[in-house]
Design an enzyme around this catalytic site. Structure first.
Site, PDB file in Angstrom:
ATOM      1  N   SER A  30      16.459  12.544 -14.104  1.00 32.80           N
ATOM      2  CA  SER A  30      17.572  11.690 -13.666  1.00 32.80           C
ATOM      3  C   SER A  30      18.685  12.582 -13.136  1.00 32.80           C
ATOM      4  O   SER A  30      18.883  13.700 -13.633  1.00 32.80           O
ATOM      5  CB  SER A  30      18.111  10.871 -14.839  1.00 32.80           C
ATOM      6  OG  SER A  30      19.326  10.237 -14.474  1.00 32.80           O
ATOM      7  N   TYR A  40      21.231  10.777 -23.197  1.00 31.77           N
ATOM      8  CA  TYR A  40      20.228  10.524 -22.143  1.00 31.77           C
ATOM      9  C   TYR A  40      20.252  11.665 -21.123  1.00 31.77           C
ATOM     10  O   TYR A  40      19.196  12.195 -20.742  1.00 31.77           O
ATOM     11  CB  TYR A  40      20.547   9.191 -21.473  1.00 31.77           C
ATOM     12  CG  TYR A  40      19.736   8.865 -20.236  1.00 31.77           C
ATOM     13  CD1 TYR A  40      18.445   8.353 -20.348  1.00 31.77           C
ATOM     14  CD2 TYR A  40      20.268   9.049 -18.957  1.00 31.77           C
ATOM     15  CE1 TYR A  40      17.707   8.036 -19.219  1.00 31.77           C
ATOM     16  CE2 TYR A  40      19.537   8.734 -17.826  1.00 31.77           C
ATOM     17  CZ  TYR A  40      18.259   8.230 -17.957  1.00 31.77           C
ATOM     18  OH  TYR A  40      17.528   7.929 -16.840  1.00 31.77           O
TER      19      TYR A  40
HETATM   20  P1  NAP Z   1      12.798   0.151 -16.742  1.00 33.17           P
HETATM   21  O1  NAP Z   1      12.823  -0.841 -15.625  1.00 33.17           O
HETATM   22  O2  NAP Z   1      13.624  -0.112 -17.958  1.00 33.17           O
HETATM   23  O3  NAP Z   1      11.263   0.341 -17.179  1.00 33.17           O
HETATM   24  C1  NAP Z   1      10.968   1.178 -18.258  1.00 33.17           C
HETATM   25  C2  NAP Z   1       9.474   1.216 -18.463  1.00 33.17           C
HETATM   26  O4  NAP Z   1       9.216   2.120 -19.523  1.00 33.17           O
HETATM   27  C3  NAP Z   1       8.866  -0.116 -18.848  1.00 33.17           C
HETATM   28  O5  NAP Z   1       7.605  -0.226 -18.249  1.00 33.17           O
HETATM   29  C4  NAP Z   1       8.715   0.000 -20.370  1.00 33.17           C
HETATM   30  O6  NAP Z   1       7.605  -0.748 -20.845  1.00 33.17           O
HETATM   31  C5  NAP Z   1       8.417   1.465 -20.511  1.00 33.17           C
HETATM   32  N1  NAP Z   1       8.741   2.038 -21.809  1.00 33.17           N
HETATM   33  C6  NAP Z   1       9.930   2.039 -22.452  1.00 33.17           C
HETATM   34  N2  NAP Z   1       9.817   2.670 -23.625  1.00 33.17           N
HETATM   35  C7  NAP Z   1       8.518   3.071 -23.718  1.00 33.17           C
HETATM   36  C8  NAP Z   1       7.792   3.770 -24.695  1.00 33.17           C
HETATM   37  N3  NAP Z   1       8.369   4.201 -25.841  1.00 33.17           N
HETATM   38  N4  NAP Z   1       6.477   4.006 -24.461  1.00 33.17           N
HETATM   39  C9  NAP Z   1       5.871   3.579 -23.333  1.00 33.17           C
HETATM   40  N5  NAP Z   1       6.533   2.908 -22.362  1.00 33.17           N
HETATM   41  C10 NAP Z   1       7.836   2.657 -22.569  1.00 33.17           C
HETATM   42  O7  NAP Z   1      13.196   1.611 -16.243  1.00 33.17           O
HETATM   43  P2  NAP Z   1      13.253   2.287 -14.762  1.00 33.17           P
HETATM   44  O8  NAP Z   1      14.622   2.105 -14.255  1.00 33.17           O
HETATM   45  O9  NAP Z   1      12.095   1.893 -13.955  1.00 33.17           O
HETATM   46  O10 NAP Z   1      13.143   3.815 -15.207  1.00 33.17           O
HETATM   47  C11 NAP Z   1      11.944   4.545 -15.146  1.00 33.17           C
HETATM   48  C12 NAP Z   1      12.281   6.008 -15.347  1.00 33.17           C
HETATM   49  O11 NAP Z   1      13.223   6.406 -14.357  1.00 33.17           O
HETATM   50  C13 NAP Z   1      12.915   6.331 -16.694  1.00 33.17           C
HETATM   51  O12 NAP Z   1      12.441   7.572 -17.158  1.00 33.17           O
HETATM   52  C14 NAP Z   1      14.393   6.428 -16.364  1.00 33.17           C
HETATM   53  O13 NAP Z   1      15.094   7.252 -17.266  1.00 33.17           O
HETATM   54  C15 NAP Z   1      14.322   7.035 -14.977  1.00 33.17           C
HETATM   55  N6  NAP Z   1      15.515   6.830 -14.168  1.00 33.17           N
HETATM   56  C16 NAP Z   1      15.939   5.578 -13.853  1.00 33.17           C
HETATM   57  C17 NAP Z   1      17.091   5.427 -13.095  1.00 33.17           C
HETATM   58  C18 NAP Z   1      17.648   4.075 -12.705  1.00 33.17           C
HETATM   59  O14 NAP Z   1      18.796   4.000 -12.230  1.00 33.17           O
HETATM   60  N7  NAP Z   1      16.893   3.000 -12.847  1.00 33.17           N
HETATM   61  C19 NAP Z   1      17.808   6.558 -12.687  1.00 33.17           C
HETATM   62  C20 NAP Z   1      17.355   7.810 -13.035  1.00 33.17           C
HETATM   63  C21 NAP Z   1      16.204   7.940 -13.779  1.00 33.17           C
HETATM   64  P3  NAP Z   1       7.748  -2.039 -21.816  1.00 33.17           P
HETATM   65  O15 NAP Z   1       8.705  -2.974 -21.143  1.00 33.17           O
HETATM   66  O16 NAP Z   1       6.364  -2.594 -21.913  1.00 33.17           O
HETATM   67  O17 NAP Z   1       8.255  -1.514 -23.111  1.00 33.17           O
END
Ligand code: NAP
Length: 250
Positions: free
Chosen positions: A145, A159
């Site tokens: 991130s 985080y």
């Molecule tokens: P999201 O929409 O909240 O999706 C998170 C995913 O992770 C869901 O599929 C969830 O599955 C799964 N998950 C959560 N805890 C888990 C665990 N303990 N074991 C296995 N699966 C788990 O998040 P996103 O925004 O797509 O983010 C994806 C990645 O990008 C993350 O690493 C996040 O830190 C990173 N990121 C996001 C952003 C942003 O602005 N969105 C920015 C920088 C980095 P379930 O629902 O089935 O639990």
């Protein structure tokens, strides 16, 4: 037979977008999720509807035993020796707080999911992809991130610190396995329009943050997926240890 790619946290957001795009690029998909089986199955069905191969696997990446079992199930479902890619995408945030307000349990969960989960999955993947282990190579992409270089003060320094550990995992592991046919890279997304912000108590965060982003808008999950799928591909054959910002200039 198609090479197999495991995407953790593939039930929605960046993980789901990556799985859908990777399927179009010829990967067979192992879709990991923690809680939402229906959403993960829906991603698998969308991939199958376009002629792809995808199966959903429940596992909490923070639990090392569940990660071991996940890879054993993956071997059984696809056939051992087919794994060629891993996207360490599963991640969580928490509500905005200062460091002096954070409980130990909160910080431990942040590192258990975001850091230890990636280490566990990377270990199992390297054992199945490295030439040192008799396999024929592969690629790992870790999802970091922009928080890792911004620090996220007053919001979630825990985080940000966990994601900084992911950057270092990427650099070190890349050098460790470069001569064994395994490339390791990371993407560092900025503010991406997904449900993760709602889970941090700020459902409007992506839209409200637009003025602070040089490109004046949040990114989409699909834009991050494009970078991940490229890093996985042979088009990135000389790229390893790279941390690629996908952050609209932020
Ligand atoms: P999201 O929409 O909240 O999706 C998170 C995913 O992770 C869901 O599929 C969830 O599955 C799964 N998950 C959560 N805890 C888990 C665990 N303990 N074991 C296995 N699966 C788990 O998040 P996103 O925004 O797509 O983010 C994806 C990645 O990008 C993350 O690493 C996040 O830190 C990173 N990121 C996001 C952003 C942003 O602005 N969105 C920015 C920088 C980095 P379930 O629902 O089935 O639990």
């Amino acid at each position: 037979m198609k090479p197999v790619l495991l995407v953790t946290g593939a039930s929605r957001g960046i993980g789901a977008a990556t799985a859908l795009l990777a399927a179009r690029h010829g990967w067979a998909l192992a879709l990991n999720y923690a809680r939402d089986a229906g959403a993960a199955e829906a991603v698998a069905e969308r991939i199958a509807a376009h002629g792809g191969e995808a199966f959903a696997f429940c596992a909490d990446v923070a639990d090392d035993e569940q990660v071991r079992a996940l890879f054993v199930r993956l071997d059984a479902r696809f056939g051992a020796g087919r794994l060629r890619g891993l996207v360490n995408n599963a991640g969580v945030v928490d509500v905005a707080a200062r460091v002096d307000e954070m409980s130990a349990a909160r910080v431990q969960r942040m590192f258990a999911v975001n850091v230890f989960g990636s280490f566990s999955c990377a270990r199992e993947a390297v054992r199945r992809m490295s030439r040192l282990h008799g396999a024929s190579g592969g690629a790992i992409v870790n999802v970091s991130s922009a928080a890792a270089r911004l620090g996220s003060p007053g919001q979630y320094v825990d985080y940000a610190a966990a994601k900084a550990a992911i950057d270092t995992l990427t650099l070190g592991l890349a050098k460790e396995v470069a001569s064994e046919g395994v490339r390791v890279n990371a993407v560092r997304p900025g503010i991406i329009d997904t449900d993760i912000h709602a889970s941090g108590g700020q459902p409007e965060r992506a839209r409200l943050a637009a003025p602070q982003i040089p490109m004046q808008r949040p990114g989409s999950a699909e834009e991050v997926a494009e970078a991940i799928v490229w890093l996985l591909s042979d088009a990135a054959s000389y790229v390893t240890g790279a941390v690629l910002d996908v952050a609209g200039g932020r």
